[in-house]
Motif scaffolding. Sequence first.
Motif, short mmCIF file in Angstrom:
data_model
loop_
_atom_site.label_atom_id
_atom_site.label_comp_id
_atom_site.label_asym_id
_atom_site.label_seq_id
_atom_site.Cartn_x
_atom_site.Cartn_y
_atom_site.Cartn_z
N SER A 147 0.83 -1.20 0.00
CA SER A 147 0.00 0.00 0.00
C SER A 147 0.87 1.25 0.00
O SER A 147 1.95 1.27 0.60
CB SER A 147 -0.90 0.02 1.24
N PRO A 148 0.43 2.31 -0.67
CA PRO A 148 1.20 3.55 -0.67
C PRO A 148 1.34 4.10 0.75
O PRO A 148 0.49 3.83 1.62
CB PRO A 148 0.35 4.50 -1.53
N PRO A 149 2.37 4.85 1.00
CA PRO A 149 2.49 5.47 2.32
C PRO A 149 1.41 6.53 2.53
O PRO A 149 0.90 7.11 1.56
CB PRO A 149 3.88 6.11 2.30
N ARG A 150 1.04 6.75 3.74
CA ARG A 150 0.18 7.88 4.10
C ARG A 150 1.05 9.12 4.05
O ARG A 150 2.10 9.19 4.69
CB ARG A 150 -0.36 7.68 5.51
N LEU A 151 0.66 10.12 3.24
CA LEU A 151 1.45 11.34 3.09
C LEU A 151 0.69 12.52 3.66
O LEU A 151 -0.44 12.81 3.24
CB LEU A 151 1.78 11.59 1.62
N ILE A 152 1.30 13.20 4.61
CA ILE A 152 0.75 14.41 5.21
C ILE A 152 1.69 15.55 4.84
O ILE A 152 2.86 15.54 5.24
CB ILE A 152 0.63 14.28 6.74
N TYR A 153 1.20 16.49 4.08
CA TYR A 153 2.05 17.54 3.51
C TYR A 153 1.58 18.91 3.99
O TYR A 153 0.41 19.27 3.80
CB TYR A 153 2.00 17.44 1.99
N LEU A 154 2.48 19.67 4.60
CA LEU A 154 2.21 21.02 5.06
C LEU A 154 3.01 22.02 4.24
O LEU A 154 4.19 21.78 3.94
CB LEU A 154 2.60 21.19 6.54
N LEU A 155 2.39 23.13 3.87
CA LEU A 155 3.12 24.19 3.16
C LEU A 155 2.50 25.54 3.46
O LEU A 155 1.29 25.64 3.67
CB LEU A 155 3.11 23.94 1.65
N PRO A 156 3.31 26.60 3.50
CA PRO A 156 2.76 27.95 3.68
C PRO A 156 2.06 28.42 2.41
O PRO A 156 2.42 28.04 1.30
CB PRO A 156 4.02 28.81 3.95
N GLU A 157 1.09 29.29 2.58
CA GLU A 157 0.35 29.83 1.44
C GLU A 157 1.26 30.53 0.44
O GLU A 157 1.01 30.50 -0.77
CB GLU A 157 -0.71 30.81 1.96
N ARG A 158 2.35 31.13 0.93
CA ARG A 158 3.22 31.89 0.02
C ARG A 158 3.82 31.00 -1.06
O ARG A 158 4.16 31.49 -2.14
CB ARG A 158 4.33 32.59 0.80
N VAL A 159 3.97 29.70 -0.80
CA VAL A 159 4.50 28.79 -1.83
C VAL A 159 3.55 28.75 -3.02
O VAL A 159 3.99 28.66 -4.17
CB VAL A 159 4.69 27.37 -1.25
N LEU A 160 2.25 28.83 -2.77
CA LEU A 160 1.26 28.79 -3.84
C LEU A 160 1.28 30.06 -4.68
O LEU A 160 0.84 30.05 -5.82
CB LEU A 160 -0.15 28.61 -3.24
N ARG A 161 1.82 31.14 -4.11
CA ARG A 161 1.83 32.44 -4.80
C ARG A 161 3.21 32.77 -5.37
O ARG A 161 3.38 33.82 -6.01
CB ARG A 161 1.40 33.54 -3.83
N SER A 162 4.20 31.92 -5.13
CA SER A 162 5.56 32.18 -5.61
C SER A 162 5.73 31.56 -6.99
O SER A 162 5.58 30.34 -7.17
CB SER A 162 6.59 31.60 -4.64
N ARG A 163 6.06 32.37 -7.96
CA ARG A 163 6.16 31.91 -9.35
C ARG A 163 7.34 30.97 -9.56
O ARG A 163 8.47 31.26 -9.20
CB ARG A 163 6.30 33.10 -10.30
N VAL A 164 7.06 29.83 -10.16
CA VAL A 164 8.09 28.91 -10.65
C VAL A 164 7.72 28.63 -12.11
O VAL A 164 6.79 27.88 -12.39
CB VAL A 164 8.13 27.60 -9.84
N GLY A 165 8.41 29.27 -13.04
CA GLY A 165 8.08 29.12 -14.44
C GLY A 165 6.92 30.00 -14.86
O GLY A 165 6.56 30.98 -14.20
N ALA A 166 6.29 29.62 -15.96
CA ALA A 166 5.19 30.39 -16.52
C ALA A 166 3.90 30.20 -15.73
O ALA A 166 3.78 29.28 -14.92
CB ALA A 166 4.96 29.99 -17.98
N SER A 167 2.92 31.06 -15.99
CA SER A 167 1.63 30.95 -15.31
C SER A 167 0.98 29.60 -15.57
O SER A 167 0.33 29.02 -14.68
CB SER A 167 0.69 32.07 -15.77
N THR A 168 1.16 29.08 -16.78
CA THR A 168 0.57 27.77 -17.10
C THR A 168 1.17 26.67 -16.22
O THR A 168 0.46 25.74 -15.82
CB THR A 168 0.81 27.42 -18.58
#
Length: 290
Positions: free
Chosen positions: A171-192
């Motif tokens: 069975s796959p591992p149980r993954l619990i992932y935490l991240l700050p909101e700023r990661v979602l707003r920080s550009r990596v590459g193009a908008s697409t």
Amino acid sequence: MTATSRTSPVIARSSLEVDMPQPPKRLTPSRGPLDLFGSEVRRYRTMAGLSLAQLAEQIPYAPSTIGEIERGESGCDRGFAEQCDRVLDTRDALTHLHDGLFDGRSAAFPEYFAGWPEYESQAEVLRSYEPLVIYGLLQTPGYADVLLYGDQQAIEARMDRQAVLTRAEPSPPRLIYLLPERVLRSRVGASTVMHEQLHRLADPVSPRLSVQVIPDGAPHPGNSGAFVIATLPGESRIAYSVAEPHGRILDGRSDVERLHERFADIATYALPTDLSVALIREIADEVWKP
């Protein structure tokens, strides 16, 4: 008491430590490919009657690097196996073993990281905190391409690691992932790239995956860098911590427990999974929609 009498026990103890070097680490080849490969390197080197320093004089690798490989603490590229075969007269045994164990994968990872994918594959639970970029097991190919500067071998290796989340057996591992909101707003590459990546987070590939976002402005104790904690069968834990100049695998109980406590503290500031997913979709469509 004189100064001489106070310091002499320390001098004697230091001399004893110099005269009695630590015995070689006992290897357990069944633990994984790194230990198996390392044990074979040590076996052939010992059979050839060479010390680490003597082998290092004949191949372009430092004694410390050879020692890390022998102890299963570091991976290596195929060239290392070829060089050892030449000097130790193994009839290409190490190169053949390297091909069978790694199929070129170890060369795609930095030496300090090469052992971690094996722990990922064994893990029953993974707890990840990433304060700057999306966690590697959840990156899209486009996002990884930007971070890895188009290195196709490294990108493919990262994508291959993600299979651990969708495998049938075990069975796959149980993954619990935490991240700050700023990661979602920080550009990596193009908008697409960002739009696709955020929707990838919002559409988890496994019911055993939960993503939780720490809203902007929420104070939390997660400013010391990224880390992942793997809980292995038998409830033992090992961790990978990102630090300068590079990351490292931590297996000391106090270090791992300290990270486990930090993860629990950070999690108290995170939104529940359903609210996190809603926020991810909102940012994807309002900030990054092409």
